[in-house]
Design a protein around this motif. Structure first.
Motif, PDB file in Angstrom:
ATOM      1  N   HIS A 101      49.153  35.351  51.033  1.00  0.00           N
ATOM      2  CA  HIS A 101      48.454  34.072  51.002  1.00  0.00           C
ATOM      3  C   HIS A 101      48.034  33.606  52.385  1.00  0.00           C
ATOM      4  CE1 HIS A 101      49.079  33.999  46.786  1.00  0.00           C
ATOM      5  NE2 HIS A 101      50.384  34.073  46.934  1.00  0.00           N
TER       6      HIS A 101
ATOM      7  N   ALA B 173      36.909  35.137  48.237  1.00  0.00           N
ATOM      8  CA  ALA B 173      37.174  34.778  46.841  1.00  0.00           C
ATOM      9  C   ALA B 173      38.332  33.784  46.741  1.00  0.00           C
ATOM     10  CB  ALA B 173      37.506  36.035  46.049  1.00  0.00           C
TER      11      ALA B 173
ATOM     12  N   CYS C   2      41.774  32.341  45.622  1.00  0.00           N
ATOM     13  CA  CYS C   2      43.084  32.953  45.385  1.00  0.00           C
ATOM     14  C   CYS C   2      43.865  32.074  44.413  1.00  0.00           C
ATOM     15  CB  CYS C   2      43.839  33.089  46.708  1.00  0.00           C
ATOM     16  SG  CYS C   2      45.485  33.855  46.560  1.00  0.00           S
TER      17      CYS C   2
ATOM     18  N   CYS D 142      42.230  34.863  50.808  1.00  0.00           N
ATOM     19  CA  CYS D 142      43.568  35.328  51.185  1.00  0.00           C
ATOM     20  C   CYS D 142      43.625  36.858  51.186  1.00  0.00           C
ATOM     21  CB  CYS D 142      44.609  34.794  50.220  1.00  0.00           C
ATOM     22  SG  CYS D 142      44.843  33.002  50.294  1.00  0.00           S
TER      23      CYS D 142
ATOM     24  N   GLU E 189      45.608  38.670  49.682  1.00  0.00           N
ATOM     25  CA  GLU E 189      45.864  39.154  48.329  1.00  0.00           C
ATOM     26  C   GLU E 189      44.589  39.352  47.527  1.00  0.00           C
ATOM     27  OE1 GLU E 189      48.328  37.181  44.761  1.00  0.00           O
ATOM     28  OE2 GLU E 189      49.599  37.901  46.409  1.00  0.00           O
ATOM     29  N   THR E 190      43.505  38.667  47.899  1.00  0.00           N
ATOM     30  CA  THR E 190      42.234  38.850  47.196  1.00  0.00           C
ATOM     31  C   THR E 190      41.545  40.144  47.603  1.00  0.00           C
ATOM     32  OG1 THR E 190      40.894  37.635  48.844  1.00  0.00           O
ATOM     33  CG2 THR E 190      41.946  36.344  47.075  1.00  0.00           C
TER      34      THR E 190
ATOM     35  N   ALA F 157      43.439  42.842  42.970  1.00  0.00           N
ATOM     36  CA  ALA F 157      42.134  42.933  43.619  1.00  0.00           C
ATOM     37  C   ALA F 157      41.532  44.323  43.456  1.00  0.00           C
ATOM     38  CB  ALA F 157      42.273  42.588  45.105  1.00  0.00           C
TER      39      ALA F 157
ATOM     40  N   LYS G 190      40.141  44.848  39.982  1.00  0.00           N
ATOM     41  CA  LYS G 190      38.884  44.117  39.799  1.00  0.00           C
ATOM     42  C   LYS G 190      37.733  44.843  40.477  1.00  0.00           C
ATOM     43  CE  LYS G 190      36.814  39.539  40.501  1.00  0.00           C
ATOM     44  NZ  LYS G 190      37.063  38.152  41.021  1.00  0.00           N
TER      45      LYS G 190
END
Length: 327
Positions: free
Chosen positions: A187, A195, A197, A204, A206-207, A213, A216
């Motif tokens: 984060h 994008a 989060c 972040c 994590e995205t 991620a 996706k």
């Protein structure tokens, strides 16, 4: 440091299955039981006095507080059958979310269907299992096992799974932070225009660098997305190469941030995506070296040389949970 160099003080006897099959190794010298409770599966191990994994069980996790407790009880019972005798040793439990270790409380474990108020998970499990229980964040627990793998006192375990998070062992002790949020590297925003989060911020890590991620960016119905992506990239698919490189750049950025803030002796990659194995380490190392090309300072830190991986199929989080129980 490569995966092979990391070494493993424990030996897995069987990979188990998602339907609850168990290993059947003699259970002399049982030390502790570890349960890694995740959103999709609960993985249990029995660890011996010498660190050997004596038995393993995997079962699908039922959501919600009662489902989590019921699943853990079934795994515990299966482990007892696998070892041929009732289990009376302590149980360590690793769970996602914010954990109050002193009180044994869990909250905000969204992937488990546990939201809002504190859940007295330790007490609920102790009453159901009939043995002492210790509860810890799953990534923190895995960090203890990672520390044992590399035999160092300053270790960061970077879990690249559905999300992205790190467990920190500093001077041989877990660093949880004031609010249990130490190591929430996923984060850390790296792109304000990126994008959205799930944490409410934008761009972040994590995205970019997480299993969610990756799935996706490279959706597939044929096996795990990470394996499919790396296979396609190895075959020269230019789209796959681009996705792989951005993903590994994100992981490298996480390693860089951890190196600059914690400066640990070792950084160990694990988590579901890390089951890709050596190809992931190689590409993250390449990205780390690229990040250092324009900075003599960054290059001098040798982050790529501190990076290793959990051996494939090694139950690092479950073993870590057992270490928590063993104290």
């Amino acid at each position: 440091m490569s995966t092979a160099q990391a070494g493993a003080p424990t030996r897995a006897t069987d990979a188990g299955t998602a339907t609850g099959a168990v290993a059947t190794t003699p259970a002399g010298g049982m030390r502790a039981v570890g349960l890694d409770i995740g959103g999709t599966k609960t993985h249990g191990v029995v660890v011996g006095d010498d660190g050997t994994v004596l038995a393993q069980v995997r079962r699908s996790t039922e959501p919600g507080a009662e489902g989590v407790v019921a699943t853990a009880a079934r795994v515990f019972e299966d482990l007892g059958r696998a070892t041929g005798s009732p289990l009376t040793c302590s149980v360590g439990v690793g769970v996602p979310g914010l954990v109050d270790v002193e009180r044994g409380m869990l909250r905000h474990a969204v992937n488990l269907g546990v939201n809002g108020d504190d859940l007295p998970l330790r007490d609920l499990l102790a009453a159901r299992l009939g043995v002492p229980v210790v509860v810890e964040n799953d990534v923190n627990a895995a960090a203890l096992a990672a520390r044992a793998l590399v035999a160092a006192d300053d270790v960061v375990y970077l879990s690249v799974g559905t999300g992205l998070a790190a467990g920190l062992v500093i001077d041989g002790r877990l660093r949880r932070g004031e609010h249990g949020a130490a190591g929430e590297i996923g984060h850390l925003p790296i792109d304000p225009a990126g994008a959205a989060c799930g944490c409410g911020q934008f761009g972040c890590l994590e995205t970019v660098a997480s299993g969610r991620a990756l799935a996706k960016a490279w959706p597939t119905v044929d096996g795990p997305p990470a394996a499919a992506l790396f296979a396609a990239a190895a075959d020269g698919d230019p789209g796959a190469v681009a996705v792989r490189d951005r993903f590994c750049w994100g992981v490298a950025c996480a390693v860089r941030a951890l190196g600059l803030t914690i400066d640990p002796e070792c950084i160990v990659l694990g988590g579901g995506v890390a089951e890709v194995g050596e190809p992931l380490r190689v590409e993250v190392v390449r990205q780390l070296r690229a990040l250092g090309e324009g900075s003599a300072f960054l290059a001098s830190l040798g982050l790529a040389d501190r990076l290793s991986m959990v051996p494939q199929h090694y139950p690092v989080a479950a073993v870590g949970a057992a270490l928590v129980a063993a104290g």
